[in-house]
Design a protein around this motif. Structure first.
Motif, PDB file in Angstrom:
ATOM      1  N   HIS A 249       0.820  -1.219   0.000  1.00 56.08           N
ATOM      2  CA  HIS A 249       0.000   0.000   0.000  1.00 56.08           C
ATOM      3  C   HIS A 249       0.850   1.263   0.000  1.00 56.08           C
ATOM      4  CE1 HIS A 249      -4.094  -1.594   0.472  1.00 56.08           C
ATOM      5  NE2 HIS A 249      -3.581  -2.519   1.261  1.00 56.08           N
ATOM      6  N   THR A 252      -1.198   4.258  -1.259  1.00 51.08           N
ATOM      7  CA  THR A 252      -2.201   4.648  -0.267  1.00 51.08           C
ATOM      8  C   THR A 252      -1.564   5.412   0.877  1.00 51.08           C
ATOM      9  OG1 THR A 252      -3.508   2.695  -0.798  1.00 51.08           O
ATOM     10  CG2 THR A 252      -3.969   3.771   1.295  1.00 51.08           C
ATOM     11  N   SER A 373      -8.496   3.832   4.490  1.00 50.79           N
ATOM     12  CA  SER A 373      -7.733   3.702   3.258  1.00 50.79           C
ATOM     13  C   SER A 373      -7.109   2.327   3.103  1.00 50.79           C
ATOM     14  CB  SER A 373      -6.615   4.756   3.219  1.00 50.79           C
ATOM     15  OG  SER A 373      -7.135   6.050   3.317  1.00 50.79           O
ATOM     16  N   PHE A 374      -7.033   1.581   4.198  1.00 48.98           N
ATOM     17  CA  PHE A 374      -6.325   0.320   4.178  1.00 48.98           C
ATOM     18  C   PHE A 374      -7.280  -0.848   4.399  1.00 48.98           C
ATOM     19  CE2 PHE A 374      -3.403   3.585   5.595  1.00 48.98           C
ATOM     20  CZ  PHE A 374      -2.281   3.347   4.815  1.00 48.98           C
ATOM     21  N   TYR A 378      -3.848  -4.444   6.928  1.00 47.24           N
ATOM     22  CA  TYR A 378      -2.827  -3.402   6.964  1.00 47.24           C
ATOM     23  C   TYR A 378      -3.257  -2.177   7.766  1.00 47.24           C
ATOM     24  CZ  TYR A 378      -1.105  -6.182   3.040  1.00 47.24           C
ATOM     25  OH  TYR A 378      -0.665  -7.218   2.250  1.00 47.24           O
ATOM     26  N   GLY A 382      -0.817   0.670   9.001  1.00 46.38           N
ATOM     27  CA  GLY A 382      -0.991   1.703   7.981  1.00 46.38           C
ATOM     28  C   GLY A 382      -1.544   2.991   8.537  1.00 46.38           C
ATOM     29  N   ASP A 432      -7.513  10.328  -4.876  1.00 43.17           N
ATOM     30  CA  ASP A 432      -7.984   9.076  -4.275  1.00 43.17           C
ATOM     31  C   ASP A 432      -9.333   8.662  -4.858  1.00 43.17           C
ATOM     32  OD1 ASP A 432      -7.634   7.051  -1.948  1.00 43.17           O
ATOM     33  OD2 ASP A 432      -9.689   7.786  -1.768  1.00 43.17           O
TER      34      ASP A 432
END
Length: 440
Positions: A249, A252, A373-374, A378, A382, A432
């Motif tokens: 990621h 991200t 976002s993860f 993660y 993250g 995004d």
């Protein structure tokens, strides 16, 4: 779930038969923990304005000395990602309770130790070296203080209330600021200048260890339970290596670091920077201004609560877009006709109240946006590392940059700085959306 596992559980299960911790209980632990962390950071930030310039840098003029102090202030944001990496490794080897215990004692101990800092007149330049060392340790400790409770809170919340529960951890910021500002306002206002610089300023730093111990037990009460451990495992909220996170990621991580930039840039522009401007360039009482800021923090807390209600109606991404646009307009007004100027008490007060309101509206949803976002595997690591990078880029150098440009070119340039953060947030959200449309 096996019979052995069930025997250790308190019996609170969700409809899938998994261990269940009520969101309200998680929220209490999160708020207390976050308030202690922000208290430590705000105490140091206010010390950079009111104490360290004269105590540690008496050889420089007041403006230069304050800039030196703000340079040390930024060090914690540089070491915070390092602390996350180090303590994630400790988490994987020895567990989350051990990690939190070490991190919070290091955070509280580093802050409390500053209370005994000798001045330049006693030990010379070593006073600044020691202060910088403790600040570096604060940053490492804050990176380790990430407990995953906010991510768990978002996942455990009802689907139609996730915006509300995502904002709850953010209430720790205004609470921590109110505690720090209230203590400094009392001692700065009640004592003579000499007494304040001799011993009065030391008390807020000294009480940090006590506050962090209370926060530690509040969080361990949750983290050390069998329910929590089981839920973290079933939700896959476990620490992973940073290398693995970047490999899976990396994009991200970068986008997520820019999403909250408007909020994080505004963060210190309504808390630490205005105090430095008031102290250096106006005749207004600092203790009086700190009380105005405390009132602003109450407005900010109300705005954080509002952000939860708004996000559940229009979505977290749209809430962040709305807040980013409003911060952009606020920065434009500051460029055209700076609200914080000269000796205008009304202008200073307006700047603080509006600034805290916009900060609360935007900051209230930054944690939820970053975490979402993860994927769950993660999310724990993250969300921690993304937050670290966002603080470093958006907030770490904000007081230093704002005071430098405003003292050289005027207050309008603070608006330019803030506008750049708002534009970064809006651009990151748009990128995004085009990539995956995750903030909804």
């Amino acid at each position: 779930m096996s019979a052995e596992t069930a025997s250790h559980s308190s019996g609170r299960l969700d409809r899938h038969g998994r261990d269940y911790v009520p969101p309200g209980e998680i929220a209490i632990g999160v708020i207390i923990g976050r308030a202690s962390e922000y208290f430590d950071f705000f105490v140091f930030g206010l010390g950079c304005v009111l104490v360290f310039p004269e105590l540690v840098f008496p050889f420089a003029d007041r403006l230069t000395a304050t800039l030196y102090a703000f340079g040390i202030f930024a060090l914690a944001f540089v070491t915070r990602p390092l602390g996350t990496v180090m303590f994630m490794a400790l988490d994987r080897r020895h567990g989350r309770a051990t990690k939190l215990t070490v991190a919070l004692f290091l955070l509280g101990g580093s802050t409390a130790a500053i209370a005994f800092l000798p001045g330049y007149e006693t030990i010379g330049i070593w006073s600044g070296v020691i202060l910088a060392a403790f600040r570096l340790l604060q940053g490492i400790a804050l990176g380790g203080a990430w407990d995953g409770l906010s991510s768990l809170l978002a996942l455990n919340a009802p689907p139609n209330r996730r915006g509300w529960y995502a904002m709850l951890p953010q209430l720790g910021a205004p609470i921590g600021f109110m505690l720090a500002a209230g203590l400094f306002a009392y001692f700065e206002g009640a004592l003579s200048e000499q007494d304040f610089l001799d011993w009065g300023w030391r008390y807020p730093f000294f009480v940090a260890l006590t506050i962090n111990v209370v926060a530690l037990f509040a969080r361990l009460r949750m983290v050390a339970t069998h329910e929590f451990a089981q839920l973290m495992e079933t939700r896959e909220l476990m620490p992973i290596s940073v290398t693995e996170l970047i490999r899976a990621h990396g994009g991200t991580l970068v986008i997520g670091a820019f999403v909250p930039l408007a909020s994080f840039a505004l963060f210190h522009l309504v808390t630490i920077f205005p105090v430095s401007w008031i102290n250096l360039f106006t005749d207004r009482s600092v203790s009086e201004f700190l009380m105005v800021q405390t009132a602003g923090a109450v407005v900010g807390a109300g705005a954080i609560l509002t952000s939860g209600l708004v996000a559940d109606q229009i979505g977290r991404r749209n809430t962040l877009i709305l807040a980013g646009a409003m911060i952009g307009f606020f920065s434009l007004s500051s460029i055209i006709a700076p609200l914080l100027f000269g000796d205008s008490l009304a202008g200073q007060t307006i700047y603080v109240i509006i600034g805290f309101g916009l900060l609360g509206l935007s900051y209230g949803q930054t944690a939820g946006a970053v975490a979402s976002s993860f994927g769950t595997q993660y999310r724990y690591t993250g969300a921690a590392l993304t937050s670290d990078l966002a603080w470093l880029i958006g907030a770490g150098f904000a007081p230093l940059v704002a005071l430098t440009v405003s003292s050289e070119f005027g207050l309008a340039w603070v608006g330019v700085y803030l506008l750049s953060g708002a534009l970064c947030t809006l651009a990151a959200l748009e990128i995004d959306r085009r990539m995956q449309g995750r903030y909804s």
